[in-house]
Design an enzyme around this catalytic site. Structure first.
Site, PDB file in Angstrom:
ATOM      1  N   GLY A  97       0.860  -1.190   0.000  1.00  0.00           N
ATOM      2  CA  GLY A  97       0.000   0.000   0.000  1.00  0.00           C
ATOM      3  C   GLY A  97       0.890   1.232   0.000  1.00  0.00           C
ATOM      4  O   GLY A  97       0.596   2.221   0.659  1.00  0.00           O
ATOM      5  N   GLY A 149       1.091   4.938   3.472  1.00  0.00           N
ATOM      6  CA  GLY A 149       2.308   4.375   2.886  1.00  0.00           C
ATOM      7  C   GLY A 149       3.310   5.473   2.563  1.00  0.00           C
ATOM      8  O   GLY A 149       4.495   5.379   2.898  1.00  0.00           O
ATOM      9  N   TYR A 171     -16.971  -4.025   5.778  1.00  0.00           N
ATOM     10  CA  TYR A 171     -15.555  -3.623   5.813  1.00  0.00           C
ATOM     11  C   TYR A 171     -14.944  -3.957   7.174  1.00  0.00           C
ATOM     12  O   TYR A 171     -13.841  -4.493   7.263  1.00  0.00           O
ATOM     13  CB  TYR A 171     -15.472  -2.121   5.527  1.00  0.00           C
ATOM     14  N   LYS A 176     -11.678  -6.252   8.304  1.00  0.00           N
ATOM     15  CA  LYS A 176     -10.569  -5.736   9.113  1.00  0.00           C
ATOM     16  C   LYS A 176     -10.373  -6.581  10.382  1.00  0.00           C
ATOM     17  O   LYS A 176      -9.242  -6.823  10.806  1.00  0.00           O
ATOM     18  CB  LYS A 176     -10.832  -4.269   9.473  1.00  0.00           C
ATOM     19  N   PRO A 231      -6.042   2.090  14.291  1.00  0.00           N
ATOM     20  CA  PRO A 231      -5.854   3.544  14.328  1.00  0.00           C
ATOM     21  C   PRO A 231      -7.158   4.301  14.528  1.00  0.00           C
ATOM     22  O   PRO A 231      -8.235   3.841  14.138  1.00  0.00           O
ATOM     23  CB  PRO A 231      -5.295   3.843  12.937  1.00  0.00           C
ATOM     24  N   HIS A 262     -13.312  10.714   3.689  1.00  0.00           N
ATOM     25  CA  HIS A 262     -13.704  10.723   5.094  1.00  0.00           C
ATOM     26  C   HIS A 262     -13.973  12.181   5.495  1.00  0.00           C
ATOM     27  O   HIS A 262     -13.689  13.104   4.736  1.00  0.00           O
ATOM     28  CB  HIS A 262     -12.595  10.130   5.971  1.00  0.00           C
ATOM     29  N   TRP A 269     -23.185  16.268   6.886  1.00  0.00           N
ATOM     30  CA  TRP A 269     -24.063  15.103   7.046  1.00  0.00           C
ATOM     31  C   TRP A 269     -24.305  14.805   8.519  1.00  0.00           C
ATOM     32  O   TRP A 269     -23.402  14.918   9.349  1.00  0.00           O
ATOM     33  CB  TRP A 269     -23.446  13.859   6.418  1.00  0.00           C
ATOM     34  N   ARG A 307     -15.505  11.781  17.033  1.00  0.00           N
ATOM     35  CA  ARG A 307     -14.447  11.015  16.386  1.00  0.00           C
ATOM     36  C   ARG A 307     -13.099  11.474  16.918  1.00  0.00           C
ATOM     37  O   ARG A 307     -12.903  12.652  17.207  1.00  0.00           O
ATOM     38  CB  ARG A 307     -14.449  11.245  14.855  1.00  0.00           C
ATOM     39  N   ASP A 348     -25.332   9.213  10.691  1.00  0.00           N
ATOM     40  CA  ASP A 348     -24.294   9.582  11.656  1.00  0.00           C
ATOM     41  C   ASP A 348     -23.196   8.519  11.723  1.00  0.00           C
ATOM     42  O   ASP A 348     -22.078   8.800  12.137  1.00  0.00           O
ATOM     43  CB  ASP A 348     -24.908   9.683  13.063  1.00  0.00           C
TER      44      ASP A 348
HETATM   45  O1  GFB Z   1     -15.254  10.140   8.194  1.00  0.00           O
HETATM   46  P1  GFB Z   1     -16.521   9.383   8.048  1.00  0.00           P
HETATM   47  O2  GFB Z   1     -17.015   9.162   6.669  1.00  0.00           O
HETATM   48  O3  GFB Z   1     -16.315   8.037   8.771  1.00  0.00           O
HETATM   49  O4  GFB Z   1     -17.702  10.163   8.836  1.00  0.00           O
HETATM   50  P2  GFB Z   1     -16.819   7.183   9.978  1.00  0.00           P
HETATM   51  C1  GFB Z   1     -17.528  10.606  10.151  1.00  0.00           C
HETATM   52  C2  GFB Z   1     -18.744  11.394  10.577  1.00  0.00           C
HETATM   53  O5  GFB Z   1     -18.763  12.633   9.856  1.00  0.00           O
HETATM   54  C3  GFB Z   1     -20.103  10.722  10.300  1.00  0.00           C
HETATM   55  C4  GFB Z   1     -20.046  12.864   9.326  1.00  0.00           C
HETATM   56  O6  GFB Z   1     -20.957  10.977  11.382  1.00  0.00           O
HETATM   57  C5  GFB Z   1     -20.583  11.452   9.046  1.00  0.00           C
HETATM   58  O7  GFB Z   1     -21.982  11.477   8.926  1.00  0.00           O
HETATM   59  N1  GFB Z   1     -19.965  13.728   8.133  1.00  0.00           N
HETATM   60  C6  GFB Z   1     -20.515  14.970   8.037  1.00  0.00           C
HETATM   61  C7  GFB Z   1     -19.399  13.440   6.949  1.00  0.00           C
HETATM   62  N2  GFB Z   1     -20.335  15.459   6.821  1.00  0.00           N
HETATM   63  C8  GFB Z   1     -19.635  14.549   6.120  1.00  0.00           C
HETATM   64  C9  GFB Z   1     -19.152  14.525   4.780  1.00  0.00           C
HETATM   65  O8  GFB Z   1     -19.333  15.429   3.978  1.00  0.00           O
HETATM   66  N3  GFB Z   1     -18.459  13.403   4.403  1.00  0.00           N
HETATM   67  C10 GFB Z   1     -18.224  12.367   5.265  1.00  0.00           C
HETATM   68  N4  GFB Z   1     -17.526  11.316   4.832  1.00  0.00           N
HETATM   69  N5  GFB Z   1     -18.706  12.367   6.540  1.00  0.00           N
HETATM   70  C11 GFB Z   1     -15.770   5.382   8.467  1.00  0.00           C
HETATM   71  C12 GFB Z   1     -16.132   3.963   8.162  1.00  0.00           C
HETATM   72  O9  GFB Z   1     -16.699   5.734   9.411  1.00  0.00           O
HETATM   73  O10 GFB Z   1     -14.508   5.549   9.074  1.00  0.00           O
HETATM   74  C13 GFB Z   1     -15.015   3.158   7.677  1.00  0.00           C
HETATM   75  O11 GFB Z   1     -17.264   3.947   7.341  1.00  0.00           O
HETATM   76  C14 GFB Z   1     -13.690   3.436   8.365  1.00  0.00           C
HETATM   77  O12 GFB Z   1     -15.358   1.823   7.824  1.00  0.00           O
HETATM   78  C15 GFB Z   1     -13.424   4.881   8.592  1.00  0.00           C
HETATM   79  O13 GFB Z   1     -13.641   2.791   9.608  1.00  0.00           O
HETATM   80  C16 GFB Z   1     -12.238   5.151   9.508  1.00  0.00           C
HETATM   81  O14 GFB Z   1     -15.891   7.413  11.130  1.00  0.00           O
HETATM   82  O15 GFB Z   1     -18.252   7.372  10.307  1.00  0.00           O
END
Ligand code: GFB
Length: 306
Positions: A11, A17, A137, A141, A164, A180, A203, A210, A270
């Protein structure tokens, strides 16, 4: 790892990476194998076997495997799960076959149960159902963690794993489709500023919490564990910095100097209510992150906006 050990970063083109390559080169590790010549297709067993047979890596960091934010996880669960399962199975079995000295596997914090007590400790793994938006997923993992443990138990292989916090930094995936939350909000606010839009959509409710770790700190922790840890339990890699999505959005608004409004769309998912890691074990070994969230967010935005 000795300075001339043969190191393979599976990776190598991911942000993790690239950060690790930069870091270990700075620390004078001279033998990262086959850099710049491309990697084998890690989902293809024959290619992985040939690569290990020809290049004989001694230390392997396994960062590879498709991933994405909450949307990608909802839309492509089979793709993400299969890709990760294939890579885990190929790389670990071939690493065993060719007797690598040590292998480090990077899992993900979505392996914890949806309602795990906070902060989350590896003892809580598999103690409850997973978050449905990413259960496929996360199951792959978890399989990676378990397969490392299984190779240790059955064959005495020195395979270790780590979990992580949510990683971000330069070279993250900023695409609308896969990103993300940190990359997504930077992109949304940057574009809204450029286009003069008065509001940006966030969203969910803004309430989930987090924990975020800067990719350079993550790389440093991975190397630290490769050097100092050798046991079957996964180790949490956190930063100690957790934010609600609402506070994260406000911070990114400051970083991007966006002057508009934040609109929370609670019809969007969420995901897990909270994901904060108990990293006290790693800290007790002597590792600490060195970059604050605000500084690393500024650095990430500088990289993105160029
Ligand atoms: O980063 P994220 O997609 O990952 O979303 P997760 C974190 C939070 O941010 C969630 C909110 O509550 C989303 O609803 N959020 C708000 C948004 N606005 C946005 C946006 O515009 N884009 C995104 N992406 N989120 C992932 C997992 O979960 O994290 C994977 O689905 C993986 O499996 C990764 O573990 C580390 O923390 O929710």
């Amino acid at each position: 790892m000795k300075k001339d050990s043969r190191i393979y970063i599976a990776g190598e083109s991911t942000m993790e990476g690239k950060a690790l390559i930069r870091l270990i080169k700075e620390r004078n590790y001279k033998n990262i194998i086959n850099l710049d010549n491309g990697e084998p297709d890690l989902t293809n067993y024959s290619q992985v076997k040939k690569y290990f047979r020809d290049l004989k890596p001694e230390y392997v960091f396994l960062f590879a495997g498709k991933s994405g934010g909450i949307k990608t996880n909802q839309e492509m669960p089979a793709t993400l799960m299969l890709n990760n399962l294939r890579i885990i199975s190929n790389v670990l079995s071939v690493a065993h076959k060719f007797e690598v000295e040590k292998l480090f596997y990077l899992a993900s914090c979505c392996v914890y149960p949806k309602h795990a007590e906070q902060p989350m400790h590896p003892d809580m793994l598999m103690a409850g159902p997973l978050e449905p938006t990413n259960s496929a997923y996360a199951t792959a993992k978890l399989a990676g963690i378990e397969l490392c443990r299984a190779y240790r138990r059955e064959y005495g292989d020195n395979f270790i794993s780590a979990i992580p916090a949510n990683i971000f930094g330069p070279r993250d995936d900023f695409s609308v489709k896969n990103s993300h939350v940190v990359a997504a909000l930077m992109r949304k606010m940057h574009e809204a500023k450029q286009n003069g839009n008065s509001a940006v959509e966030i969203w969910g409710t803004g309430k989930p919490r987090r924990e975020f770790i800067y990719v350079d700190d993550l790389a440093d922790a991975c190397q630290f564990l490769m050097e100092h840890y050798s046991d079957e339990n996964p180790v949490n890699i956190g930063s100690g910095t957790a934010l609600s999505i609402s506070d994260l959005a406000k911070t990114i608004k400051e970083v991007t100097r966006y002057k508009g409004n934040l609109h929370f769309d609670s019809s969007k998912p969420d995901g897990m209510p909270n994901k904060v890691l108990d990293s006290s074990y790693l800290f007790s070994l002597g590792w600490k992150p060195s970059t604050s969230f605000n500084v690393s967010a500024e650095k990430t935005y500088e990289w993105f906006k160029i």
